[in-house]
Design a protein around this motif. Structure first.
Motif, PDB file in Angstrom:
ATOM      1  N   ASP A 101       0.848  -1.182   0.000  1.00 24.02           N
ATOM      2  CA  ASP A 101       0.000   0.000   0.000  1.00 24.02           C
ATOM      3  C   ASP A 101       0.891   1.242   0.000  1.00 24.02           C
ATOM      4  O   ASP A 101       1.942   1.254   0.646  1.00 24.02           O
ATOM      5  N   HIS A 102       0.481   2.253  -0.729  1.00 20.53           N
ATOM      6  CA  HIS A 102       1.183   3.538  -0.758  1.00 20.53           C
ATOM      7  C   HIS A 102       0.112   4.621  -0.824  1.00 20.53           C
ATOM      8  O   HIS A 102      -0.599   4.727  -1.822  1.00 20.53           O
ATOM      9  N   VAL A 103      -0.021   5.364   0.256  1.00 21.30           N
ATOM     10  CA  VAL A 103      -1.057   6.393   0.345  1.00 21.30           C
ATOM     11  C   VAL A 103      -0.379   7.748   0.485  1.00 21.30           C
ATOM     12  O   VAL A 103       0.474   7.939   1.367  1.00 21.30           O
ATOM     13  N   VAL A 104      -0.733   8.656  -0.396  1.00 21.72           N
ATOM     14  CA  VAL A 104      -0.127   9.986  -0.427  1.00 21.72           C
ATOM     15  C   VAL A 104      -0.989  10.971   0.358  1.00 21.72           C
ATOM     16  O   VAL A 104      -2.179  11.115   0.073  1.00 21.72           O
ATOM     17  N   GLU A 105      -0.363  11.599   1.351  1.00 25.18           N
ATOM     18  CA  GLU A 105      -1.011  12.640   2.157  1.00 25.18           C
ATOM     19  C   GLU A 105      -2.387  12.186   2.660  1.00 25.18           C
ATOM     20  O   GLU A 105      -3.408  12.828   2.390  1.00 25.18           O
ATOM     21  N   ASP A 106      -2.397  11.111   3.388  1.00 20.22           N
ATOM     22  CA  ASP A 106      -3.631  10.544   3.927  1.00 20.22           C
ATOM     23  C   ASP A 106      -4.347  11.583   4.811  1.00 20.22           C
ATOM     24  O   ASP A 106      -3.838  11.965   5.866  1.00 20.22           O
ATOM     25  N   PRO A 107      -5.520  12.045   4.398  1.00 17.39           N
ATOM     26  CA  PRO A 107      -6.202  13.087   5.172  1.00 17.39           C
ATOM     27  C   PRO A 107      -6.661  12.616   6.544  1.00 17.39           C
ATOM     28  O   PRO A 107      -6.871  13.421   7.444  1.00 17.39           O
ATOM     29  N   GLN A 108      -6.814  11.295   6.705  1.00 18.84           N
ATOM     30  CA  GLN A 108      -7.246  10.745   7.994  1.00 18.84           C
ATOM     31  C   GLN A 108      -6.082  10.570   8.966  1.00 18.84           C
ATOM     32  O   GLN A 108      -6.296  10.191  10.119  1.00 18.84           O
ATOM     33  N   SER A 109      -4.877  10.839   8.517  1.00 15.30           N
ATOM     34  CA  SER A 109      -3.698  10.640   9.368  1.00 15.30           C
ATOM     35  C   SER A 109      -2.788  11.865   9.348  1.00 15.30           C
ATOM     36  O   SER A 109      -1.555  11.738   9.296  1.00 15.30           O
TER      37      SER A 109
END
Length: 204
Positions: free
Chosen positions: A183-191
């Motif tokens: 998994d690669h998440v960019v600028e996760d708004p929930q974190s």
């Protein structure tokens, strides 16, 4: 590529402000979902290497609460002392993560909000170290920036250095050192806007 002078002062900055940092971080866990996902994805009673563990809360504490055995590494003597006070049954090592060689492998490796304080070349040098400490099938999770560059923040009136490689270079380095990206998440708004990489070491 020359780096900003503040890159050399990260260790001393965190050591000077260890107590203040700990108070802030212990009560700020908006990245909980990733840490809990990591902990719950590991086999029971896994060995976890936490690189840049700080004072142990909340990340190492969550690993311990989930039943894992933590080996925490941080360059700050004050941070490591706090870890030893809190979690005496686990292993805490004052060391520079860039030169670490523990001669053992772990089921999980974290470089959470720590690895991105390193300069580009030092980040590149961490991938052989990740590989050397990863058991077959081990999980690796780290945070990065969104693209190649340096970013200067501030903590307690001092410059706080961050750097990032290009995402494609991270992907290439992971592949070269035996990891697949889960998994690669960019600028996760929930974190809190963190950019996260969750990877697994391929069988040898």
């Amino acid at each position: 590529m020359p780096h900003h002078p503040s890159a050399r002062h990260i260790i001393a900055l965190y050591d000077r402000h260890a107590r203040h940092w700990d108070r802030l971080r212990s009560n700020h866990f908006n990245d909980r979902k990733w840490i809990e996902r990591f902990a719950s994805s590991l086999p029971p009673s896994s060995g976890v290497l936490d690189l840049g563990c700080g004072a142990g809360q909340p990340v190492a504490g969550a690993m311990i609460e989930a039943g894992h055995a933590v080996t925490g590494v941080d360059s700050s003597a004050r941070m490591i002392a706090m870890c030893r006070e809190r979690f005496a049954g686990h292993t805490w090592i004052q060391a520079d993560m860039r030169t670490l060689d523990l001669n053992r492998r772990f089921d999980g490796i974290l470089a959470w909000n720590s690895f991105f304080h390193l300069h580009y070349d030092d980040q590149r040098g961490m991938f052989p170290l990740f590989q050397r400490h990863a058991a077959p099938g081990a999980l690796l999770m780290f945070t990065s920036g969104t693209g190649l560059g340096e970013a200067l923040g501030e903590f307690q009136g001092e410059t706080l250095y961050h750097a990032s490689l290009d995402p494609q270079e991270y992907a290439n380095l992971l592949q070269e050192h035996g990891f697949e990206v889960l998994d690669h998440v960019v600028e996760d708004p929930q974190s809190g806007g963190l950019t996260i990489w969750l990877c697994r070491a391929l069988p040898c």
